[in-house]
Design an enzyme around this catalytic site. Structure first.
Site, mmCIF file in Angstrom:
data_model
loop_
_atom_site.group_PDB
_atom_site.id
_atom_site.type_symbol
_atom_site.label_atom_id
_atom_site.label_comp_id
_atom_site.label_asym_id
_atom_site.label_seq_id
_atom_site.Cartn_x
_atom_site.Cartn_y
_atom_site.Cartn_z
ATOM 1 N N TYR A 17 0.837 -1.199 0.000
ATOM 2 C CA TYR A 17 0.000 0.000 0.000
ATOM 3 C C TYR A 17 0.875 1.254 0.000
ATOM 4 O O TYR A 17 0.666 2.176 -0.784
ATOM 5 C CB TYR A 17 -0.921 -0.004 1.223
ATOM 6 C CG TYR A 17 -1.757 1.238 1.340
ATOM 7 C CD1 TYR A 17 -2.986 1.337 0.710
ATOM 8 C CD2 TYR A 17 -1.308 2.335 2.078
ATOM 9 C CE1 TYR A 17 -3.755 2.492 0.805
ATOM 10 C CE2 TYR A 17 -2.062 3.485 2.173
ATOM 11 C CZ TYR A 17 -3.278 3.558 1.534
ATOM 12 O OH TYR A 17 -4.019 4.707 1.618
ATOM 13 N N HIS A 21 1.775 4.364 -3.166
ATOM 14 C CA HIS A 21 1.567 5.797 -2.968
ATOM 15 C C HIS A 21 2.847 6.611 -3.169
ATOM 16 O O HIS A 21 2.836 7.826 -2.992
ATOM 17 C CB HIS A 21 1.015 6.068 -1.567
ATOM 18 C CG HIS A 21 -0.446 5.814 -1.467
ATOM 19 N ND1 HIS A 21 -0.967 4.540 -1.345
ATOM 20 C CD2 HIS A 21 -1.501 6.659 -1.495
ATOM 21 C CE1 HIS A 21 -2.283 4.631 -1.294
ATOM 22 N NE2 HIS A 21 -2.640 5.892 -1.380
ATOM 23 N N TYR A 40 -4.237 16.846 1.602
ATOM 24 C CA TYR A 40 -4.544 15.419 1.749
ATOM 25 C C TYR A 40 -3.334 14.691 2.323
ATOM 26 O O TYR A 40 -2.235 14.784 1.789
ATOM 27 C CB TYR A 40 -4.896 14.848 0.380
ATOM 28 C CG TYR A 40 -5.611 13.515 0.373
ATOM 29 C CD1 TYR A 40 -5.650 12.672 1.456
ATOM 30 C CD2 TYR A 40 -6.254 13.087 -0.777
ATOM 31 C CE1 TYR A 40 -6.311 11.457 1.408
ATOM 32 C CE2 TYR A 40 -6.916 11.876 -0.842
ATOM 33 C CZ TYR A 40 -6.941 11.064 0.262
ATOM 34 O OH TYR A 40 -7.592 9.867 0.212
#
Length: 105
Positions: A17, A21, A40
């Protein structure tokens, strides 16, 4: 407006994961901004598979249409491989929205 959520990486998938990113797709960055998303951040809890996301939006009505974005749908499908979902048919990972109870400027 501030938004926050919790998602969970599948067992053994937190590192994947994180890898996905770094970096995220350039077109995804642009698309998020097109939907008024700023500031964000995603954080991970080091001793679990829990992930915490925070972002700000300019317009709730615009944000409510984000599921129409093909770029976002593609990203969600890509990330669903490493995240826990409601079920196999879900378009994206299970997001648990959080309600803000305190804020300090």
């Amino acid at each position: 407006m501030r938004k926050a959520f919790v998602i969970k990486a599948k067992a053994g998938q937190k590192e994947e994961y994180i890898k996905r990113h770094n970096p995220i797709w350039d077109e995804l960055k642009i698309e998020l901004k097109n939907y008024g998303i700023t500031n964000y951040s995603i954080f991970c809890q080091t001793d679990s598979n829990l992930l915490f996301g925070y972002f700000e939006i300019e317009n709730e009505k615009l944000f409510e249409t984000i599921e129409d974005s093909q770029i976002l749908q593609n990203w969600w499908k890509y990330m669903k491989e490493v995240l826990v979902s409601e079920d196999e048919n879900s378009i994206k990972a299970k997001e648990i929205p959080l309600i803000e109870i305190f804020h300090l400027d």
